[in-house]
Enzyme design. Sequence first.
Site, mmCIF file in Angstrom:
data_model
loop_
_atom_site.group_PDB
_atom_site.id
_atom_site.type_symbol
_atom_site.label_atom_id
_atom_site.label_comp_id
_atom_site.label_asym_id
_atom_site.label_seq_id
_atom_site.Cartn_x
_atom_site.Cartn_y
_atom_site.Cartn_z
ATOM 1 N N ASP A 8 88.451 3.428 32.928
ATOM 2 C CA ASP A 8 89.662 2.624 32.995
ATOM 3 C C ASP A 8 89.365 1.233 32.417
ATOM 4 O O ASP A 8 88.201 0.801 32.406
ATOM 5 C CB ASP A 8 90.122 2.534 34.457
ATOM 6 N N ASP A 10 91.564 -2.128 32.857
ATOM 7 C CA ASP A 10 91.857 -3.303 33.686
ATOM 8 C C ASP A 10 91.228 -3.189 35.064
ATOM 9 O O ASP A 10 91.378 -2.174 35.756
ATOM 10 C CB ASP A 10 93.372 -3.489 33.802
ATOM 11 N N THR A 42 93.474 4.623 30.163
ATOM 12 C CA THR A 42 94.233 3.465 30.629
ATOM 13 C C THR A 42 95.726 3.745 30.690
ATOM 14 O O THR A 42 96.228 4.641 30.017
ATOM 15 C CB THR A 42 93.966 2.261 29.685
ATOM 16 N N GLY A 43 96.418 2.947 31.474
ATOM 17 C CA GLY A 43 97.870 2.994 31.485
ATOM 18 C C GLY A 43 98.462 2.183 30.347
ATOM 19 O O GLY A 43 99.655 2.287 30.054
ATOM 20 N N LYS A 191 95.827 10.976 33.781
ATOM 21 C CA LYS A 191 94.468 10.809 33.273
ATOM 22 C C LYS A 191 93.637 12.062 33.532
ATOM 23 O O LYS A 191 92.704 12.355 32.776
ATOM 24 C CB LYS A 191 93.820 9.578 33.908
ATOM 25 N N ASP A 214 89.712 2.077 39.305
ATOM 26 C CA ASP A 214 89.913 1.185 40.459
ATOM 27 C C ASP A 214 91.253 1.376 41.167
ATOM 28 O O ASP A 214 91.415 0.945 42.301
ATOM 29 C CB ASP A 214 89.826 -0.277 40.008
ATOM 30 N N ASN A 217 96.273 5.288 40.059
ATOM 31 C CA ASN A 217 96.550 6.074 38.859
ATOM 32 C C ASN A 217 95.278 6.674 38.255
ATOM 33 O O ASN A 217 95.346 7.471 37.319
ATOM 34 C CB ASN A 217 97.278 5.230 37.806
#
Length: 266
Positions: A8, A10, A42-43, A191, A214, A217
Amino acid sequence: MYKLIAIDIDDTLINDQKEVTPATQQALEAAVAKGVVVTLATGRAYASAHKIARQTGLNVPIITYQGALVKNLLDENVLYERYVPLVAARRLYEFCVERNLHLQTYIDDKLYTREDNQKIKDYTELNNTEYFVEPVFSKVIEQPAPKLLIIDEPEVLDELIPELRELLGNEVHITKSKPHFLEIMHHEGTKGHALTFLANHFGCELSETIAIGDSWNDHEMLECAGLGIAMENAIPDLKKLADYITRSNNEDGVKHAIEKFVLNVE
């Protein structure tokens, strides 16, 4: 043992200053030199995520929009793509208009919002994203979108989740990427689905994959990976299901995890 690592961005790969530290960069490069595929999950939109991927020297497909789009960095070839079903997108739009909720979406990797407000300004400041205001948002909703996003107070979003699950049905995936962000994708736009796809793409077993994250998601990829790693700064629910908890994003947690499980440095 491990052949593929999905990380991930962020609050995981980057620290609170939005930087990949030199120490973490060295660990990424060492893993790649050892023959391990290192990718991002990532989103963020591809337009935002690929800048970080290129800065870190990666040249593989990356997972974006929570898993709704897997795209090659080298030739920008789309390998995996899932759009929010049109019926669900229309229902969500009507719901947000009735409740006066902030709704935004992505079309062709561009961010669109119904109105110019503080929520969109704060959101785009997080990752330096350009956005476009489309007052006739019904036109935007009719176009294929990998993700729609509602921004509101965490407790408001928590109350919306069961309502939206009932309204939109099983064809969509609903998750919170951060406390104020509620994201809606195709039900295969996770994901976890994207990591499974990439494992097959690179010819490795899921047992040979590592996922690091973290937020909630990230839980699908941590659950399906051979080794699911949560950051020390991760939400408690993610830590509970993780196989291992590494250091925080401000303490080179990704570096620590790679050294321990890939480079065999104690």
